[in-house]
Motif scaffolding. Structure first.
Motif, mmCIF file in Angstrom:
data_model
loop_
_atom_site.group_PDB
_atom_site.id
_atom_site.type_symbol
_atom_site.label_atom_id
_atom_site.label_comp_id
_atom_site.label_asym_id
_atom_site.label_seq_id
_atom_site.Cartn_x
_atom_site.Cartn_y
_atom_site.Cartn_z
ATOM 1 N N ASN A 272 0.783 -1.235 0.000
ATOM 2 C CA ASN A 272 0.000 0.000 0.000
ATOM 3 C C ASN A 272 0.817 1.289 0.000
ATOM 4 O O ASN A 272 0.261 2.379 0.116
ATOM 5 C CB ASN A 272 -0.962 -0.007 1.203
ATOM 6 C CG ASN A 272 -1.969 -1.132 1.097
ATOM 7 O OD1 ASN A 272 -2.820 -1.131 0.214
ATOM 8 N ND2 ASN A 272 -1.861 -2.119 1.975
ATOM 9 N N GLY A 273 2.127 1.169 -0.120
ATOM 10 C CA GLY A 273 2.935 2.349 -0.366
ATOM 11 C C GLY A 273 3.496 3.045 0.864
ATOM 12 O O GLY A 273 3.226 2.672 2.009
ATOM 13 N N GLU A 274 4.270 4.087 0.591
ATOM 14 C CA GLU A 274 5.006 4.817 1.615
ATOM 15 C C GLU A 274 4.092 5.480 2.637
ATOM 16 O O GLU A 274 4.499 5.716 3.772
ATOM 17 C CB GLU A 274 5.894 5.883 0.942
ATOM 18 C CG GLU A 274 6.800 6.652 1.883
ATOM 19 C CD GLU A 274 7.715 5.748 2.719
ATOM 20 O OE1 GLU A 274 8.001 6.131 3.875
ATOM 21 O OE2 GLU A 274 8.122 4.682 2.226
ATOM 22 N N LYS A 275 2.842 5.763 2.253
ATOM 23 C CA LYS A 275 1.912 6.413 3.185
ATOM 24 C C LYS A 275 1.725 5.574 4.442
ATOM 25 O O LYS A 275 1.562 6.116 5.543
ATOM 26 C CB LYS A 275 0.559 6.641 2.504
ATOM 27 C CG LYS A 275 -0.390 7.528 3.300
ATOM 28 C CD LYS A 275 0.155 8.939 3.419
ATOM 29 C CE LYS A 275 -0.738 9.827 4.242
ATOM 30 N NZ LYS A 275 -0.207 11.186 4.375
ATOM 31 N N VAL A 276 1.747 4.271 4.300
ATOM 32 C CA VAL A 276 1.615 3.386 5.467
ATOM 33 C C VAL A 276 2.755 3.637 6.445
ATOM 34 O O VAL A 276 2.536 3.784 7.649
ATOM 35 C CB VAL A 276 1.591 1.895 5.048
ATOM 36 C CG1 VAL A 276 1.652 0.992 6.276
ATOM 37 C CG2 VAL A 276 0.351 1.592 4.228
ATOM 38 N N ASN A 277 3.982 3.698 5.936
ATOM 39 C CA ASN A 277 5.139 3.942 6.808
ATOM 40 C C ASN A 277 5.050 5.292 7.497
ATOM 41 O O ASN A 277 5.416 5.437 8.666
ATOM 42 C CB ASN A 277 6.435 3.852 5.998
ATOM 43 C CG ASN A 277 6.736 2.435 5.536
ATOM 44 O OD1 ASN A 277 6.424 1.469 6.238
ATOM 45 N ND2 ASN A 277 7.315 2.290 4.351
ATOM 46 N N GLU A 278 4.536 6.302 6.797
ATOM 47 C CA GLU A 278 4.361 7.628 7.395
ATOM 48 C C GLU A 278 3.370 7.577 8.559
ATOM 49 O O GLU A 278 3.606 8.165 9.622
ATOM 50 C CB GLU A 278 3.857 8.617 6.343
ATOM 51 C CG GLU A 278 4.860 8.965 5.261
ATOM 52 C CD GLU A 278 4.239 9.835 4.173
ATOM 53 O OE1 GLU A 278 3.171 10.439 4.427
ATOM 54 O OE2 GLU A 278 4.819 9.905 3.076
ATOM 55 N N LEU A 279 2.274 6.853 8.357
ATOM 56 C CA LEU A 279 1.256 6.741 9.409
ATOM 57 C C LEU A 279 1.766 5.929 10.599
ATOM 58 O O LEU A 279 1.510 6.277 11.758
ATOM 59 C CB LEU A 279 -0.022 6.122 8.843
ATOM 60 C CG LEU A 279 -0.789 6.997 7.842
ATOM 61 C CD1 LEU A 279 -1.928 6.203 7.212
ATOM 62 C CD2 LEU A 279 -1.323 8.257 8.510
#
Length: 287
Positions: A272-279
């Motif tokens: 699901n992309g880098e946004k997951v790591n940011e969250l």
């Protein structure tokens, strides 16, 4: 209860200018149905049990379902009341859902009839009913348990007849559904935390005056504090009550479970992309 109080207080504080009709017990359909109704403009808003309900719009909202991502109640509340909650609210706003406040559904716990669950190895071979949510199904698979998707309305009978050995739900649901009558062991795993976002459509919010919008937002925050406090009190009482009903209650080795489910976190981020790591970083920051 608290939605009814929201309606009463809103009418009082606006001198009857704003009235809210509350529909209970899913009379308007499932939460997926309510999401569509808000988007279509036929429903002003709703209280959803988990941001994960919005995964059909963006799979990233499933981040809340990552097992053991919240270390406890204080951590979860800090996250939703802080930068993580702000970011989730911003993401939902992009899809025409305005968050008034993050109320709480709480932590989910394992119950079963086979053995107390303390270590990850204790999960092996136990047949758990699961909602058909991909991350939960993958969690059980990773822990060598057997996940059996079925409707909640079938669960009590399935436990009674041994079709499944166990289930996972918040203490309030374990109590209200009387699972203590058909389950021997309650393991306080707290493996998944679900918020309860109180949502309104932007169009409905804009129908209110600036003053009325302020009253609604302030009231939503006030009742969040009350609702969480009531839930804390209830959970303490329920641990005692469920034990008195004959359930054997135990804690789990959380660190061992956390280590075991890390591959699930990693694959979710990869898919699901880098946004997951940011969250995830914002969640970790709140601890």
């Amino acid at each position: 209860m608290f939605l009814d109080k929201l309606a009463e207080e809103m009418e009082t504080r606006t001198d009857g200018a704003v009235t809210i009709q509350v529909n209970h017990n899913a009379v308007l359909g499932s939460e997926a149905d309510e999401i569509q109704q808000i988007r279509a403009g036929s429903l002003d808003g709703a209280l959803f049990y988990g941001i994960s309900n919005f995964q059909s719009i963006d799979p990233v909202f499933g981040v809340e379902e990552l097992p053991f991502i919240f270390s406890g109640t204080e951590h979860a509340r800090n996250a939703f009341d802080g930068e993580f909650g702000d970011e989730i609210a911003s993401m939902l706003s992009e899809h025409q859902f305005e968050v008034l406040s993050f109320w709480e559904n709480g932590f989910r716990h394992f119950t079963n009839n086979i053995r107390p669950i303390v270590e990850p190895a204790d999960m092996e071979g136990i047949k758990f009913r699961s909602a058909e949510i991909p991350l939960r199904l993958k969690m059980f698979d990773l822990l060598d348990a057997v996940a059996i998707p079925m409707g909640f309305n079938e669960l009590f009978t399935a436990l009674q007849q041994g079709t499944v050995d166990g289930q996972e739900n918040p203490l309030s649901t374990i109590n209200s559904s009387k699972f203590y009558e058909v389950q021997d062991y309650l393991s306080l795993s707290g493996h998944i935390y679900n918020s309860a976002p109180l949502i309104i459509s932007p169009q409905s919010l804009e129908k209110l005056s600036d003053e009325q919008q302020t009253i609604l937002k302030e009231l939503a925050e006030e009742l969040k504090v009350e609702q969480r406090s009531k839930l804390d009190e209830q959970n303490q009482e329920l641990e005692t009550f469920l034990s008195e009903q004959g359930m054997e209650v135990n804690e789990i080795n959380r660190e061992a479970f956390l280590q075991e489910v890390q591959p699930l976190w990693e694959t979710f981020a990869e898919e699901n992309g880098e946004k997951v790591n940011e969250l995830v970083e914002l969640i970790n920051k709140a601890e």
